[in-house]
Each structure stands twice: as structure tokens, then as C-alpha cells.
Scaffold this active site. Structure first.
Site, PDB file in Angstrom:
ATOM      1  N   TYR A   1      15.985  20.100  64.604  1.00  0.00           N
ATOM      2  CA  TYR A   1      17.214  21.377  63.820  1.00  0.00           C
ATOM      3  C   TYR A   1      17.969  20.379  62.711  1.00  0.00           C
ATOM      4  CZ  TYR A   1      15.847  25.162  66.831  1.00  0.00           C
ATOM      5  OH  TYR A   1      14.693  26.501  67.263  1.00  0.00           O
TER       6      TYR A   1
ATOM      7  N   GLY B   1       2.654  18.514  64.046  1.00  0.00           N
ATOM      8  CA  GLY B   1       3.084  17.381  63.794  1.00  0.00           C
ATOM      9  C   GLY B   1       4.631  17.275  63.660  1.00  0.00           C
TER      10      GLY B   1
ATOM     11  N   TYR C   1      19.977  18.830  68.125  1.00  0.00           N
ATOM     12  CA  TYR C   1      18.760  18.842  68.801  1.00  0.00           C
ATOM     13  C   TYR C   1      17.444  18.704  67.103  1.00  0.00           C
ATOM     14  CZ  TYR C   1      13.851  20.987  69.686  1.00  0.00           C
ATOM     15  OH  TYR C   1      12.771  21.003  69.774  1.00  0.00           O
TER      16      TYR C   1
ATOM     17  N   SER D   1      10.873  17.079  55.191  1.00  0.00           N
ATOM     18  CA  SER D   1       8.975  16.336  55.186  1.00  0.00           C
ATOM     19  C   SER D   1       8.546  16.274  53.646  1.00  0.00           C
ATOM     20  CB  SER D   1       7.896  17.545  55.606  1.00  0.00           C
ATOM     21  OG  SER D   1       8.621  18.598  55.535  1.00  0.00           O
TER      22      SER D   1
ATOM     23  N   HIS E   1       8.108  23.094  58.164  1.00  0.00           N
ATOM     24  CA  HIS E   1       9.758  23.911  58.936  1.00  0.00           C
ATOM     25  C   HIS E   1      11.139  22.994  58.929  1.00  0.00           C
ATOM     26  CE1 HIS E   1       6.669  27.156  58.821  1.00  0.00           C
ATOM     27  NE2 HIS E   1       7.870  27.624  59.648  1.00  0.00           N
TER      28      HIS E   1
END
Ligand SMILES: Cc1cc2nc3c(=O)[nH]c(=O)nc-3n(C[C@H](O)[C@H](O)[C@H](O)COP(=O)(O)OP(=O)(O)OC[C@H]3O[C@@H](n4cnc5c(N)ncnc54)[C@H](O)[C@@H]3O)c2cc1C
Ligand SMILES: *[C@@H]1O[C@H](CO)[C@@H](O)[C@H](O)[C@H]1NC(C)=O
Ligand SMILES: *[C@@H]1O[C@H](CO)[C@@H](O)[C@H](O)[C@H]1NC(C)=O
Ligand SMILES: *[C@@H]1O[C@H](CO)[C@@H](O)[C@H](O)[C@H]1NC(C)=O
Length: 513
Positions: free
Chosen positions: A451, A176, A448, A114, A108
């Protein structure tokens, strides 16, 4: 949506360092893996583009379709280990062959960190390491990184209705990444400093977190939830204006977040029939009667009535917050394919002051520039338990003194044929970002880390990145905690094996002169 406030990880994996610079890095990597692991077992867990299942294995958890294009760089290999020792072997062989590694749990990442790299890379995908094991005697759970938040909520609820764990909304987000940040190490063997860094320092910088031990939080048998919608014609702007200052000081049991978007409505006074709509979405740890009493006193403008409220079990509330029908069976939280996957570009900010009405109206005007349902505003109030934790207790520091986190995103159109529209959408996000500048925190403007946004800057793809360069995003994510993260990174991973576009840099006296 609040960050987990209580958890104790886990197991981390690091190993020794060496390089090989071969033209057939894929073969070197696969040979290394076959030698270090049981070769028949591991081969079933390895995908290369020669496998017909490679594309499916890659797209399996790509959440942002902006990074699922033909032009998106693809990994040479995807490995989906089932055991810790296989994870160690993947790390070892990645180092040995000098490939880049991307660590994926739930996929996500807002910027595809990732599963995308500009260099030759492999994906270490933790999808098969996904156990959730409850220990009610200590009121803890061990949750593997490859589990989703939906799996975590579900398995807790199967063991007990008296506890929950406050992680995010949306059941498909990976544990994770959301809890993140990396020897085999336990809290004791890694030491308190590194343990501090991985709980909020951002995924992918300190190693691979295999499993987390989280403290469960007591929840009552019945909680109350609601989601009510208000449009501009229904006084949305004034209600939202007031929400900004009351939501952060609600009793600890009450959380009301807001989501804004443009919709089409016959009651719109505009010729294009567009209006802004805000949904006020809430969890209260207690009965409906108490919610009504609090709202009458603190936010009567919302006009909440008993019919708006649903008294449900905590697990049904988690179903509701993943945007499923409130009575849907909780098994829906285990479905990893069901949530929508847009192509999008997002950005985040924190507010210390309410945005004035004129500022809000200006923001709505930007929203009207796009078609309905193409841009989304998300407001997460702070306060409550968040305020009881000091700014340096964990890497995440935006707590007391902050009213709410703001996150917005636009749906984008990444296909090659829609290049102009894609550019226009990305420009729109940039423009709104600029528009918000006077209203949000400054010096540094905060953001953040869950994000991630590459517009703040990126590590150099090869070689080192200076502290100054990395401060462009590092200080925005971590404020005063950034320096400590750099020191800990330099100690824990001096050769910068665990890296991505915005991972914590290694301090180098050369590049930092
Ligand atoms: C639909 C949606 C809803 C969201 N809702 C919330 C929310 O309610 N609250 C909230 O706080 N955030 C929320 N987020 C943000 C979310 O927390 C981050 O995107 C998070 O990084 C996703 O974790 P993941 O495991 O799914 O992602 P991944 O893409 O797998 O990983 C994200 C980052 O962490 C690294 N990483 C992943 N696993 C590990 C590991 N085991 N060890 C070390 N590093 C690792 C990756 O390399 C990558 O850099 C949401 C995001 C989306 C897209
Ligand atoms: C991918 O192909 C190789 C070679 O045929 C095979 O050994 C391996 O098991 C395949 N991987 C998967 C996950 O099926
Ligand atoms: C997950 O649980 C199963 C069943 O208890 C066990 O066999 C397996 O080893 C566990 N996996 C990990 C990665 O711990
Ligand atoms: C608006 O009103 C028309 C006519 O009554 C109706 O057909 C249509 O569905 C309505 N549209 C919306 C968005 O409510």
C-alpha cells in the site's frame, strides 16, 4: 488478504550496463529493440503515442484513476512482451538508452509506480506473460507475473479442488506486484539472499520477476463464508472493539476481516441520516456448524446465525471475496475489466493494541465529515500462520505481536475542475493519518509496502538518494529488514536501473557521508 506464506520464485532478469544520451530516445529505444528481437514480432507488441491503441494499452490496467488524468505523465513507449527473451531485450535497451523503466503486472500500485514517472520513461507491461501451470505431483504451480490473482485461483481450481493459494482479495490484482520484488536467475543462481529480498522487498527494486513457483495449500472440499453488516445502531462499535483482540487469536482455519464505511440509513439517530457500518467478512476452512460454535464462544456479540453462512467450494469463496455474487461462475475471476476503479488516496498502519472506544468514536467522527461511501476502512487480522514465521525470515516483518493491519482510503476527485475538492480529500486523509498516530505503532510507524504512500518520502528523481532519506519510508515498510535490503540492492543492482519513487536505494558512500 493475508500475504502468501509459502512460495518459491522463479526467473529474474538483469543485464550489462551502458548509457546513451540522445534527444531521440524513443527512436534509439525502438531501434535497439528491433535489432535485439525479431523485429516483426516485437513491433506488434510495442505502442507509442502514434498508435491509435496507445491510450487503451496504457489505461488497460490503471487501477487508481488519480493517475489516469490528462496531466499525468505518459510513457514514451509501452512494450508488452510475450517471452522472457523479449523482457531481457527491453531491459537491455532501456539501459542502453538511459530511459527510466516502469514494470507493470496488474497495475494496482496505490501510487501508480508501475506506469508513471516524472522522467522520460517506458512501461514494461507483463500482461502477456500470464501462464499458470499446475504441477500436482509437487503440489506447486508456476504462475507468471502478468497473471492476476483471479487467474491464479481459477486455474488452480480447474486442476484441483483440494488445493488453493492464499493471496489477496479482488481478482484483478497482479501476481507480479503482490508477490514481489528481481538476472536470468533462478533461486539457485540468484542465491538465497536475493531470493529473500524479492519475496516481500517490494516490486521494482531488484529486477523483473517473470514467474513464481508457489506452494499450493490444502483446502477442504467445503469452506464457509459470511459477510454480515452491523451499524452503529446495531452495536457496531462494541462488536468491533472486541473483534480487535479476538480476531488475531481465532483458530488458524478462521479469518474474519472488517470493512467500515458511512452509509445512509433510516435508523440513524443523526439528522443527516448517516451511520457507520462495518462488514464482517469471513473465510473458514471447514463446515458452518464449526463457525457457529467458535463464534458463540469467542464473539457472541456479532449475533451470527446459520442463515448468515454459506457453505461453498474454495473457488466460490474466492469469487465472493472479489465482491461478486457468491454463485457467479468462477470465470468471472478472469475478467480484468469488471472491478471498480476509483481515484483514491490511501494509507496503511499496523496495530499492536486495540484502539479504545473513545479512539474509535473519534475515527467515526472523521468518517462523518465526508459524504456516504467516500471513505473506506479496511482491517486485516494477523495471527494464525503469519505468527509462525519469524520477523526476519522474509522482508515483510509485521507478524507475531501485531493484531491487525489497517488500511484506509478516500475517494478523490482528480479532475482539474474539482481541484478544491481534491485538495480537501487529500487533506482529510492527512488529518486522519495524524489522528491515528497515538494508536498505531511508532518508532518507526509501520506501513505495508503493497500500500505504497509517497507522503512518507521519495527517492530523488535523478542522482542518488541517501540511506537516511530512504529510511523515512524504508524503515516503515521493512523495519529491521531495511538495512539488509539496501545491502542486497547495492550488490544486485549497483547502478539502480530498477527504481521508482520508493524503490530500495543503492548505498553510496558519497550521498551517505
Ligand atoms: C483493489 C485492490 C485490492 C488489493 N487487495 C490486496 C490484498 O488483498 N492483499 C494484499 O496484500 N494487497 C492487496 N492490494 C495491494 C496490492 O498487493 C499492491 O497494490 C500490488 O503492488 C499490486 O500488484 P500489481 O501487479 O497489480 O501492481 P503493479 O502496479 O503492476 O506493480 C506494483 C509494484 O510492483 C512492481 N512490479 C510489478 N510487477 C513486477 C515484476 N514482475 N517484477 C518486479 N517488480 C514488479 C511495479 O513496478 C510497482 O512498483 C490491493 C490493491 C488494490 C488496488
Ligand atoms: C504501432 O504502430 C507501428 C507503426 O505503424 C506498428 O508497426 C505497430 O505494429 C503498432 N503497434 C501495435 C501494438 O499495433
Ligand atoms: C505459456 O503457455 C503456452 C502453452 O503451453 C506456451 O506456448 C507459452 O510459451 C507459455 N508462455 C510462457 C511465457 O512461458
Ligand atoms: C427511508 O424510508 C423511506 C420512507 O419509508 C424510504 O422511502 C427510503 O427508501 C428509506 N431510505 C433508506 C436509506 O432506507
Amino acid at each position: 488478504m493475508k500475504l502468501p506464506t509459502s512460495f518459491l520464485p522463479l526467473l529474474l532478469l538483469l543485464s550489462s550496463f551502458s548509457f546513451s544520451s540522445s534527444a531521440t530516445k524513443t527512436d534509439d529505444f525502438l531501434n535497439c529493440l528491433a535489432k535485439s528481437s525479431d523485429s516483426t514480432t516485437i513491433s506488434k507488441l510495442v505502442y507509442t503515442p502514434a498508435n491509435s491503441t496507445f491510450d487503451a494499452a496504457l489505461t488497460y490496467s490503471i487501477n487508481n484513476l488519480r493517475f489516469a488524468q490528462a496531466s499525468t505523465p505518459k510513457p514514451l513507449v509501452i512494450v508488452t512482451p510475450t517471452t522472457e527473451s523479449q523482457v531481457q531485450n527491453v531491459i537491455y535497451c532501456t539501459k542502453k538508452t538511459g530511459l527510466e523503466m516502469r514494470i507493470r503486472s496488474g497495475g494496482h500500485s496505490y501510487e501508480g509506480f508501475s506506469y508513471v514517472s516524472s522522467l522520460q520513461f517506458i512501461v514494461l507491461d507483463l500482461r502477456n506473460i500470464n501462464n499458470v501451470t499446475l504441477d500436482l505431483s509437487t503440489k506447486t504451480a508456476w504462475v507468471d507475473s502478468g497473471a492476476t490473482t483471479g487467474e491464479l485461483y481459477y486455474y488452480i481450481s480447474r486442476a484441483t479442488s483440494a488445493y488453493g493459494f492464499p493471496s489477496g482479495l479482488w481478482s484483478n490484482v497482479g501476481v507480479g506486484g503482490i508477490l514481489s520484488g528481481g538476472g536470468i536467475l533462478t533461486r539457485r543462481t540468484m542465491g538465497e539472499d536475493l531470493f529473500w529480498a524479492i519475496r516481500g522487498g517490494g516490486g521494482g527494486s531488484f529486477g523483473v520477476v517473470v514467474s513464481w513457483r508457489v506452494n499450493l495449500v490444502p483446502v477442504p472440499p467445503i469452506v464457509t463464508v459470511f459477510r454480515v453488516f452491523r451499524t452503529l445502531e446495531e452495536d457496531m462499535t462494541n462488536i468491533f472493539y472486541k473483534w480487535q483482540s479476538v480476531a488475531p487469536v481465532f483458530p488458524n482455519e478462521l479469518d474474519i476481516r472488517c470493512n467500515g464505511q458511512v452509509i445512509l440509513s433510516n435508523s440513524s439517530t443523526r439528522s443527516d441520516k448517516k451511520t457507520m457500518q462495518m462488514n464482517f467478512e469471513s473465510l473458514y476452512l471447514g463446515p458452518a456448524s464449526e463457525v457457529l460454535a467458535i463464534m458463540r464462544e469467542r464473539l457472541p456479540e456479532l449475533g451470527l446465525v446459520r442463515e448468515d453462512l454459506f457453505e461453498v467450494s474454495y473457488i466460490q469463496a474466492m469469487v465472493f471475496f472479489s465482491q461478486f455474487p457468491i454463485q457467479a461462475p468462477p470465470e468471472i475471476l478472469l475478467d480484468k475489466t469488471i472491478s471498480p476503479r476509483p481515484a483514491f488516496k490511501g494509507s496503511s498502519d499496523f496495530f499492536k493494541e486495540p484502539m479504545p472506544i473513545e479512539g474509535l468514536l473519534g475515527l467515526w467522527d472523521y468518517m462523518f465529515q465526508l459524504p456516504d461511501n467516500q471513505a473506506f476502512l479496511q482491517y486485516t487480522p494477523y495471527g494464525g500462520r503469519m505468527n509462525e514465521i519469524s520477523a526476519t525470515a522474509l522482508p515483510f516483518l509485521y507478524r507475531a505481536g501485531y493484531l491487525y493491519m489497517f488500511n484506509f482510503y478516500a475517494v478523490t476527485c482528480p479532475s482539474r475542475e474539482k481541484f478544491a475538492e481534491e485538495t480537501a480529500r487529500m487533506d482529510w486523509v492527512r488529518t486522519v493519518d495524524e489522528y491515528l498516530t497515538p494508536y498505531v505503532t511508532s518508532n518507526p510507524r509501520s506501513a505495508y509496502v503493497n500500500y505504497v504512500n509517497v507522503w512518507m518520502g521519495q527517492n530523488n528523481p535523478t542522482g542518488s538518494t541517501s540511506y537516511a532519506q530512504a529510511s523515512q519510508w524504508g524503515k516503515r515498510y521493512f523495519g529491521v529488514n531495511f538495512d539488509k535490503l539496501v545491502v542486497l540492492k547495492t550488490l544486485a543492482d549497483p547502478f539502480n536501473l530498477f527504481r521508482h519513487e520508493q524503490s530500495i536505494p543503492v548505498f553510496s558512500s558519497y550521498s551517505d557521508m
